[in-house]
Motif scaffolding. Structure first.
Motif, short mmCIF file in Angstrom:
data_model
loop_
_atom_site.label_atom_id
_atom_site.label_comp_id
_atom_site.label_asym_id
_atom_site.label_seq_id
_atom_site.Cartn_x
_atom_site.Cartn_y
_atom_site.Cartn_z
N GLU B 61 -26.24 5.67 -66.63
CA GLU B 61 -26.09 4.38 -65.94
C GLU B 61 -24.93 3.57 -66.50
N GLU B 63 -23.48 -0.06 -66.37
CA GLU B 63 -23.85 -1.41 -65.95
C GLU B 63 -22.82 -2.34 -66.56
N PHE B 95 -25.40 6.43 -62.01
CA PHE B 95 -25.61 5.14 -61.35
C PHE B 95 -24.52 4.17 -61.77
N TRP B 96 -24.02 3.41 -60.81
CA TRP B 96 -23.01 2.40 -61.10
C TRP B 96 -23.55 1.06 -60.61
N PHE B 97 -24.00 0.22 -61.53
CA PHE B 97 -24.51 -1.09 -61.15
C PHE B 97 -23.40 -2.12 -61.29
N PRO B 100 -23.04 -8.33 -57.69
CA PRO B 100 -22.80 -8.42 -56.24
C PRO B 100 -21.63 -9.34 -55.89
N GLU B 106 -17.18 -3.32 -57.68
CA GLU B 106 -17.77 -2.45 -56.67
C GLU B 106 -16.74 -1.40 -56.23
N GLU B 110 -16.79 2.68 -56.50
CA GLU B 110 -16.53 3.60 -55.39
C GLU B 110 -15.48 4.62 -55.79
N THR B 122 -24.74 7.03 -57.31
CA THR B 122 -25.37 5.91 -56.61
C THR B 122 -24.70 4.60 -57.03
N LEU B 123 -24.23 3.86 -56.03
CA LEU B 123 -23.60 2.56 -56.27
C LEU B 123 -24.64 1.50 -55.93
N GLU B 124 -24.92 0.60 -56.86
CA GLU B 124 -25.97 -0.36 -56.58
C GLU B 124 -25.64 -1.76 -57.09
N LYS B 125 -26.05 -2.76 -56.32
CA LYS B 125 -25.84 -4.13 -56.75
C LYS B 125 -26.82 -4.46 -57.87
#
Lengths: 184, 129
Positions: B61, B63, B95-97, B100, B106, B110, B122-125
């Motif tokens: 992850e 973050e 995972f890339w948090f 937002p 972001e 990508e 997985t790209l997540e806010k």
């Protein structure tokens, strides 16, 4: 007399919208200290998250460019791990509602043409092209983690809200002064 | 393998590499004074852990609130290690948090994600922070 001289220096900066100014020898430690103060100031001005991060990101890359590439530097002995200490100037201020980061340092006169070409290319790129350039540069340098002017300048151009501005001034037979302006 | 637990500083992210359960995290800001000194031991540990044939899965992850351009290279190198492990047959989840409100982070997520050909990305806010 003394107070008025120093006050005049400060007033001059203020008139130009400058909120932070550092001129002198720059080290990673100074980057940390000034960076922390800059963050606090941006938070106190209620800058939105994106602006805050972008101003800070541009500041970090500008400072690290000076630390790594200014040719005006104190000698290190090459044996012990002495951190780089290099001369440059960085200012952060407001201009027409946005934030502006200026930086300047001496470079070799012989590097001017290359830098001018590279910076002109970056200036002409749109957001998509800057994204692509950032990735290309990262890939071409993955063999070594560490110093790289190319990627830092691309990061500055990406974070800026309008094309970066730059200029060079000949100082003597070997040196030129390089100035870079990024608006966030 | 010895787990790695390094608290965050102003300029370096918190590192939580729990090799026992295969859960690895980088959390915070990354603009170290010396990128090599900070990241090299992490690469070495990750590389040697991933080369262990008995390890079948890994969850990594990111973050990150902010990282500078020198750290970007270190991140890309970690991504490459993870992708080759996935290519070699391990189950790798990346995972890339991101905040937002920070579209640059972001976009960067990508971009790094596009390069993963074998690992799952997985790209997540990042919420409530």
């Amino acid at each position: 007399m003394l107070a008025s001289e120093v006050y005049e220096l400060r007033a001059n900066l203020r008139r130009q919208g400058v909120v932070f100014a550092y001129s002198g020898y720059v080290t990673e430690g100074i980057l940390s200290g000034v960076g922390d103060a800059l963050k606090q100031k941006l938070v106190s001005e209620d800058a939105d998250t994106k602006t805050l991060r972008s101003v800070f990101a541009v500041f970090v890359e500008q400072m690290q460019n000076i630390i790594r590439y200014s040719v005006e530097r104190l000698p290190t002995d090459g044996e012990t791990e002495v951190l780089d200490i290099s001369y440059g100037i960085v200012t952060i201020g407001n201009e027409a509602g946005g934030y502006v980061v200026h930086a300047g340092n001496l470079i070799l006169l012989s590097d001017v043409d290359n830098m001018r070409r590279r910076l002109s290319e970056l200036r002409a790129m749109n957001r998509e092209e800057l994204r692509a350039a950032y990735k290309d540069q990262l890939r071409s340098e993955t063999d070594a983690v560490g110093n790289s002017a190319g990627i830092g300048l691309i990061e500055i151009a990406r974070r800026a809200s309008k094309p970066i501005e730059f200029d060079f001034m000949r100082i003597d037979d070997q040196h030129a002064f390089f100035a870079l302006k990024a608006t966030v | 393998m010895q787990n790695i637990d390094i608290p965050a500083t102003n300029r370096t992210p918190a590192v939580a590499f729990d090799f026992d359960v295969g859960h690895l995290k980088l959390i915070g800001e990354s603009y170290p004074e010396d990128v090599t000194t900070f990241y090299n031991p992490l690469f070495d540990a990750l590389k040697s852990w991933l080369s262990d044939g008995s390890i079948s899965k890994c969850r990594f992850e990111f973050e990150l609130i902010y990282f500078n351009s020198s750290s970007a290279k270190a991140i890309m190198m970690i991504m490459e290690l993870l992708d080759s492990a996935a290519e070699a047959g391990k189950s790798v989840d990346v995972f890339w948090f991101h905040d937002p409100e920070d579209e640059t982070m972001e976009e960067l997520g990508e971009e790094f994600g596009e390069d993963l050909k074998h690992a799952k990305f997985t790209l997540e806010k990042l919420l409530d922070r």
